[in-house]
Design a protein around this motif. Structure first.
Motif, PDB file in Angstrom:
ATOM      1  N   ALA A  13      -9.227   6.041  14.311  1.00 16.28           N
ATOM      2  CA  ALA A  13     -10.512   5.459  13.878  1.00 16.28           C
ATOM      3  C   ALA A  13     -10.316   4.125  13.163  1.00 16.28           C
ATOM      4  O   ALA A  13     -11.104   3.745  12.298  1.00 16.28           O
ATOM      5  CB  ALA A  13     -11.282   6.438  12.991  1.00 16.28           C
ATOM      6  N   GLY A  14      -9.243   3.419  13.533  1.00 15.77           N
ATOM      7  CA  GLY A  14      -9.011   2.091  12.977  1.00 15.77           C
ATOM      8  C   GLY A  14      -8.488   2.069  11.559  1.00 15.77           C
ATOM      9  O   GLY A  14      -8.521   1.028  10.899  1.00 15.77           O
ATOM     10  N   SER A  15      -7.979   3.211  11.063  1.00 17.17           N
ATOM     11  CA  SER A  15      -7.487   3.273   9.686  1.00 17.17           C
ATOM     12  C   SER A  15      -6.292   2.336   9.496  1.00 17.17           C
ATOM     13  O   SER A  15      -5.361   2.336  10.300  1.00 17.17           O
ATOM     14  CB  SER A  15      -7.067   4.702   9.335  1.00 17.17           C
ATOM     15  OG  SER A  15      -8.183   5.567   9.375  1.00 17.17           O
ATOM     16  N   ASN A  16      -6.321   1.571   8.424  1.00 12.60           N
ATOM     17  CA  ASN A  16      -5.228   0.658   8.123  1.00 12.60           C
ATOM     18  C   ASN A  16      -4.159   1.419   7.337  1.00 12.60           C
ATOM     19  O   ASN A  16      -4.264   1.606   6.134  1.00 12.60           O
ATOM     20  CB  ASN A  16      -5.742  -0.526   7.311  1.00 12.60           C
ATOM     21  CG  ASN A  16      -4.642  -1.529   7.016  1.00 12.60           C
ATOM     22  OD1 ASN A  16      -3.500  -1.376   7.452  1.00 12.60           O
ATOM     23  ND2 ASN A  16      -4.984  -2.563   6.264  1.00 12.60           N
ATOM     24  N   VAL A  17      -3.130   1.855   8.034  1.00 16.15           N
ATOM     25  CA  VAL A  17      -2.081   2.658   7.392  1.00 16.15           C
ATOM     26  C   VAL A  17      -0.795   1.866   7.188  1.00 16.15           C
ATOM     27  O   VAL A  17       0.235   2.420   6.837  1.00 16.15           O
ATOM     28  CB  VAL A  17      -1.774   3.920   8.223  1.00 16.15           C
ATOM     29  CG1 VAL A  17      -2.974   4.834   8.251  1.00 16.15           C
ATOM     30  CG2 VAL A  17      -1.358   3.547   9.647  1.00 16.15           C
ATOM     31  N   THR A  18      -0.848   0.572   7.414  1.00 20.85           N
ATOM     32  CA  THR A  18       0.372  -0.241   7.292  1.00 20.85           C
ATOM     33  C   THR A  18       0.466  -0.976   5.961  1.00 20.85           C
ATOM     34  O   THR A  18       1.518  -1.489   5.619  1.00 20.85           O
ATOM     35  CB  THR A  18       0.445  -1.278   8.422  1.00 20.85           C
ATOM     36  OG1 THR A  18      -0.727  -2.110   8.365  1.00 20.85           O
ATOM     37  CG2 THR A  18       0.510  -0.597   9.779  1.00 20.85           C
ATOM     38  N   ALA A  19      -0.620  -1.028   5.218  1.00 20.45           N
ATOM     39  CA  ALA A  19      -0.607  -1.781   3.967  1.00 20.45           C
ATOM     40  C   ALA A  19       0.449  -1.252   3.001  1.00 20.45           C
ATOM     41  O   ALA A  19       1.172  -2.017   2.357  1.00 20.45           O
ATOM     42  CB  ALA A  19      -1.982  -1.727   3.309  1.00 20.45           C
ATOM     43  N   PHE A  20       0.566   0.054   2.881  1.00 17.45           N
ATOM     44  CA  PHE A  20       1.525   0.624   1.932  1.00 17.45           C
ATOM     45  C   PHE A  20       2.961   0.381   2.392  1.00 17.45           C
ATOM     46  O   PHE A  20       3.889   0.337   1.595  1.00 17.45           O
ATOM     47  CB  PHE A  20       1.273   2.126   1.753  1.00 17.45           C
ATOM     48  CG  PHE A  20       1.848   2.981   2.848  1.00 17.45           C
ATOM     49  CD1 PHE A  20       1.223   3.045   4.070  1.00 17.45           C
ATOM     50  CD2 PHE A  20       2.993   3.721   2.643  1.00 17.45           C
ATOM     51  CE1 PHE A  20       1.740   3.824   5.083  1.00 17.45           C
ATOM     52  CE2 PHE A  20       3.524   4.506   3.656  1.00 17.45           C
ATOM     53  CZ  PHE A  20       2.897   4.555   4.881  1.00 17.45           C
ATOM     54  N   LEU A  21       3.157   0.200   3.701  1.00 15.49           N
ATOM     55  CA  LEU A  21       4.488  -0.086   4.223  1.00 15.49           C
ATOM     56  C   LEU A  21       4.873  -1.536   3.948  1.00 15.49           C
ATOM     57  O   LEU A  21       6.024  -1.840   3.649  1.00 15.49           O
ATOM     58  CB  LEU A  21       4.531   0.187   5.726  1.00 15.49           C
ATOM     59  CG  LEU A  21       4.345   1.642   6.153  1.00 15.49           C
ATOM     60  CD1 LEU A  21       4.208   1.728   7.672  1.00 15.49           C
ATOM     61  CD2 LEU A  21       5.517   2.483   5.699  1.00 15.49           C
ATOM     62  N   GLN A  22       3.898  -2.413   4.074  1.00 15.97           N
ATOM     63  CA  GLN A  22       4.169  -3.839   3.896  1.00 15.97           C
ATOM     64  C   GLN A  22       4.633  -4.152   2.476  1.00 15.97           C
ATOM     65  O   GLN A  22       5.395  -5.083   2.253  1.00 15.97           O
ATOM     66  CB  GLN A  22       2.915  -4.648   4.234  1.00 15.97           C
ATOM     67  CG  GLN A  22       2.543  -4.574   5.707  1.00 15.97           C
ATOM     68  CD  GLN A  22       1.184  -5.171   5.987  1.00 15.97           C
ATOM     69  OE1 GLN A  22       0.439  -5.514   5.071  1.00 15.97           O
ATOM     70  NE2 GLN A  22       0.845  -5.287   7.260  1.00 15.97           N
ATOM     71  N   THR A  23       4.198  -3.369   1.511  1.00 20.44           N
ATOM     72  CA  THR A  23       4.588  -3.619   0.124  1.00 20.44           C
ATOM     73  C   THR A  23       6.071  -3.369  -0.091  1.00 20.44           C
ATOM     74  O   THR A  23       6.661  -3.900  -1.042  1.00 20.44           O
ATOM     75  CB  THR A  23       3.786  -2.726  -0.836  1.00 20.44           C
ATOM     76  OG1 THR A  23       4.049  -1.348  -0.529  1.00 20.44           O
ATOM     77  CG2 THR A  23       2.305  -3.010  -0.706  1.00 20.44           C
ATOM     78  N   SER A  24       6.696  -2.568   0.798  1.00 22.88           N
ATOM     79  CA  SER A  24       8.125  -2.283   0.650  1.00 22.88           C
ATOM     80  C   SER A  24       8.930  -2.853   1.805  1.00 22.88           C
ATOM     81  O   SER A  24      10.072  -2.466   2.030  1.00 22.88           O
ATOM     82  CB  SER A  24       8.347  -0.768   0.572  1.00 22.88           C
ATOM     83  OG  SER A  24       7.821  -0.137   1.716  1.00 22.88           O
TER      84      SER A  24
END
Length: 202
Positions: free
Chosen positions: A152-163
């Motif tokens: 459903a288009g959930s942005n699940v990469t933001a938490f990965l990008q921080t690390s």
């Protein structure tokens, strides 16, 4: 599928999940579609596609919903669950369990991976090239949506990008802890379509 939706989507790929028909439908013993897989591009209604015609047609008509729930009875049942507030209840349950949170992130990552791998190599190259054009941030966002967004288009990469991690597996193997909160559930229909299409296809 055409009977269920009223038309056959132009980006239809296959029926991804089936169910046995009820005893009341004695005239038709064939299984009925539950969900379909669609091509992530060239999607949308005929009106939308007509508006997008042109050299940028492919880039103007993204369709990130890889698995589409088509069964009317199941759709109505899930809509009723959403009406009763089940999304909030499920969200709370997931956030109280590290295991469920982990499994939800894995489902999102699987969805993104399946979507991107379903796109032809030629179209992938077009999207990759478009994402690198400095003058078009919208194309870059579309590329990221197709390659990285979850169910459903959930942005699940933001938490990965921080690390500086690009996948959940890299996050697990790093010194950084997994996220303690889950991304918001947007649509139970989309989650159920993914489940039936990848885990319980019949």
């Amino acid at each position: 599928v055409k009977q269920q939706l009223g038309y056959l989507p132009s980006n239809f790929v296959r029926v991804s999940a089936w169910k046995d028909r009820s005893n009341s439908d004695a005239d038709n013993k064939l299984p009925a579609p539950v969900a379909i897989q669609t091509y992530p591009l060239h999607g949308g209604s005929e009106r939308r596609q007509a508006k997008a015609k042109g050299s940028s047609f492919m880039l103007s008509s993204p369709f990130p919903t890889l698995f589409w729930l088509t069964d009317p009875e199941i759709c109505r049942a899930i809509s009723e669950l959403e009406r009763r507030g089940s999304i909030h209840e499920i969200q709370t349950m997931i956030e109280q369990s590290a295991d469920l949170t982990d499994r939800l992130f894995q489902s999102h990552e699987e969805y993104a991976r399946l979507r991107w791998s379903s796109i032809t190599t030629e179209d992938q190259k077009v999207l990759e090239a478009a994402s690198k054009r400095i003058e078009s941030s919208s194309l870059s966002r579309m590329h990221d949506m197709m390659k990285h967004s979850g169910i459903a288009g959930s942005n699940v990469t933001a938490f990965l990008q921080t690390s500086n991690c690009t996948t959940l597996e890299k996050q697990k193997s790093s010194s950084h802890a997994l996220p303690t909160s889950a991304p918001p559930i947007k649509c139970l229909h989309a989650h159920y379509a993914h489940h039936r299409s990848t885990t319980n296809t019949r």
